[in-house]
Design a protein around this motif. Structure first.
Motif, mmCIF file in Angstrom:
data_model
loop_
_atom_site.group_PDB
_atom_site.id
_atom_site.type_symbol
_atom_site.label_atom_id
_atom_site.label_comp_id
_atom_site.label_asym_id
_atom_site.label_seq_id
_atom_site.Cartn_x
_atom_site.Cartn_y
_atom_site.Cartn_z
ATOM 1 N N ALA A 336 0.831 -1.205 0.000
ATOM 2 C CA ALA A 336 0.000 0.000 0.000
ATOM 3 C C ALA A 336 0.868 1.259 0.000
ATOM 4 C CB ALA A 336 -0.931 -0.003 1.211
ATOM 5 N N THR A 337 1.958 1.233 0.720
ATOM 6 C CA THR A 337 2.862 2.378 0.737
ATOM 7 C C THR A 337 3.481 2.595 -0.632
ATOM 8 O OG1 THR A 337 3.390 1.902 3.058
ATOM 9 C CG2 THR A 337 4.824 3.439 1.917
ATOM 10 N N LEU A 339 2.193 1.919 -3.366
ATOM 11 C CA LEU A 339 1.124 2.447 -4.220
ATOM 12 C C LEU A 339 0.705 3.853 -3.797
ATOM 13 C CD1 LEU A 339 -1.026 -0.822 -4.387
ATOM 14 C CD2 LEU A 339 0.242 0.208 -6.302
ATOM 15 N N ASN A 340 1.394 4.367 -2.760
ATOM 16 C CA ASN A 340 1.111 5.700 -2.200
ATOM 17 C C ASN A 340 -0.288 5.786 -1.580
ATOM 18 O OD1 ASN A 340 2.263 8.165 -1.496
ATOM 19 N ND2 ASN A 340 1.330 9.239 -3.232
ATOM 20 N N ASP A 341 -0.827 4.637 -1.179
ATOM 21 C CA ASP A 341 -2.075 4.611 -0.413
ATOM 22 C C ASP A 341 -1.687 4.624 1.061
ATOM 23 O OD1 ASP A 341 -4.492 4.173 0.815
ATOM 24 O OD2 ASP A 341 -4.933 2.282 -0.216
ATOM 25 N N THR A 343 -3.027 5.950 3.669
ATOM 26 C CA THR A 343 -4.078 5.716 4.658
ATOM 27 C C THR A 343 -4.202 4.233 4.973
ATOM 28 O OG1 THR A 343 -5.319 7.660 3.927
ATOM 29 C CG2 THR A 343 -6.536 5.980 5.154
ATOM 30 N N THR A 344 -4.290 3.402 3.922
ATOM 31 C CA THR A 344 -4.357 1.949 4.124
ATOM 32 C C THR A 344 -3.080 1.445 4.778
ATOM 33 O OG1 THR A 344 -5.830 1.619 2.243
ATOM 34 C CG2 THR A 344 -4.537 -0.284 2.952
ATOM 35 N N GLN A 374 5.900 8.921 2.560
ATOM 36 C CA GLN A 374 6.038 7.612 1.935
ATOM 37 C C GLN A 374 7.394 6.971 2.204
ATOM 38 O OE1 GLN A 374 6.193 7.498 -2.386
ATOM 39 N NE2 GLN A 374 4.979 5.611 -2.434
#
Length: 440
Positions: A336-337, A339-341, A343-344, A374
């Protein structure tokens, strides 16, 4: 007649490699050609038993261990510890290339013959699904020992390992490309997903693959290939079957035990008794723990003079561990990191660390995590993997797929160096394998 001779040769050769006892407990004693579901289950059980303890040896090459120079057993591992791969001493312990292929041969017997011989049933599907999964896992580990780390740009030409999908005495086993072996791994895992019908295995049978463990394997495959979205998706699918984390605040036990609430696949002894007896935890490893608030430090390490011994590992089968829930959380957070998500990623990593730190330490960390960008979050997750999976066989492979950093080992007053991106991050085929197969 040719088929009978083929299997007779195979089982005699395989059993000579593994043990000298009777072929499991198939009746009548001495029977070699499997016919029934029970026979084939026994064949696959032997395949599981044959799966080697190579992750212990890989760990010797990394930055977790400090070898005991006073141990008489050091000579067995010295050349591995110093990355002397070109001309190791004859008594140096050999990476178990042959045992991985022995496991593959057992799975091939199931995949190629059980379909035709065994009556259709859910148990048959489960058995064949496990064989596909185990074969995929064996090839995945072969690649990550004896081939370059996966690179999408060069995988089609990078040298991989031989591909054996049948029991064929006349086959010339030349290495295929990394891409070709991964194609087979994908095919096998997809077949396994179609056939496996056991969600999770009961304690004592959890050395066998299940739906949870095939998705755990899939998430690891995609993580190593930097397929971030697919790694996250597979981790979520595995977590749907098994998402319990051991809360070390309430239950201070090793979460890597086979009977742990986290256990997904308990196949391998990843830190064997010989190495436990002659190694200490390196300062590189122990220095990354918060000794006040990280509950793992006292659980994982025991003081031995000015150094620390590992509490993990040894000869007990209780600590067999191939996949567990912690890995899924950290894979999901890393993917998730990437993917730059964020929050997740932050929600996932906070769920994990809440079970690993004292309340005060977690509160402080939670604030820090929420403020990470990130790059900082990726670094923190990497450190959490290093802390969580100490002496569990992950570290060498994590180094291969990420930084391939410089490592320095000191032994008898001599400094040995593995430089960054050193070609020795890939292990050569063992000498005995090369002698037996000139194609290597």
């Amino acid at each position: 007649m040719k088929n009978i001779l083929k299997y007779t040769f195979f089982f005699v050769a395989a059993l000579a490699t593994v043990s000298c006892d009777d072929y499991l407990d198939i009746q009548p004693i001495g029977k070699v050609i499997p016919e029934t579901l029970t026979d084939y289950r026994a064949v696959l059980t032997r395949g599981y038993e044959t799966f080697p303890m190579h992750k212990s040896l890989a760990s010797v090459r990394g930055d977790e261990f400090l070898m005991n120079e006073d141990s008489d057993e050091l000579v067995l591992f010295k050349d591995i510890y110093t990355w002397k791969d070109g001309n190791p001493d004859v008594i140096t312990t050999t990476f178990q290339y042959d045992r991985l292929y022995t496991t593959i041969f057992y799975t091939n017997v199931i995949i190629n013959d059980a379909k035709a011989k065994v009556e259709a049933s859910a148990d048959k599907d489960q058995l064949i699904g496990e064989a596909y999964a185990l074969r995929a896992y064996a090839y995945f580990d072969l690649l990550n020992l004896f081939a370059k780390p996966y690179n999408a740009a060069t995988a089609g030409t990078d040298k991989g390992v031989p591909l054996a999908l049948e029991v064929d005495l006349e086959q010339a086993f030349a290495p295929e490309s990394v891409a070709r072996i991964y194609e087979q791994i994908y095919s096998d895992k997809e077949e396994a997903k179609k056939l496996l019908n056991t969600d999770t295995q009961a304690k004592g049978l959890n050395y066998r693959f299940s739906k949870a463990s095939i998705y755990a394997l899939e998430s690891r495959i995609f993580l190593y290939q930097k397929e971030w979205a697919k790694a996250l998706e597979a981790a979520d699918k595995a977590l749907a079957f098994k998402n319990t984390l051991v809360d070390l605040n309430a239950t201070p036990v090793l979460a890597n035990n086979y009977d742990s609430a986290e256990s997904i696949l308990a196949l391998e002894n990843v830190y064997n008794v010989e190495l436990k007896g002659l190694s200490f935890a390196s300062p590189t490893l122990t220095s990354i723990y918060d000794r006040t608030d990280d509950l793992r430090f006292a659980l994982y390490f025991q003081a031995s003079g000015s150094r620390f011994r590992f509490r993990k590992g040894g000869g007990s089968a209780a600590q067999k561990c191939s996949f567990r829930a912690s890995e899924l959380y950290l894979t999901k957070a890393e993917a998730a990191t990437q993917l730059n998500d964020l929050t997740t990623a932050k929600t996932t990593v906070l769920t994990f660390i809440k079970n690993r730190y004292k309340t005060a330490g977690y509160t402080t960390l939670a604030t820090a995590v929420e403020n990470m960008d990130q790059a900082q979050l990726l670094e923190f997750i990497a450190l959490e993997r290093q802390r969580e999976f100490a002496a569990e066989g992950h570290r060498w492979f994590d180094l291969r797929r990420t930084t391939q950093k410089e490592i320095i080992h000191n032994l008898d007053g001599v400094e040995y160096k593995l430089i960054q991106n050193d070609p020795r991050y890939t292990i050569p085929f063992p000498k005995n394998a090369r002698l037996n197969n000139p194609n290597l």
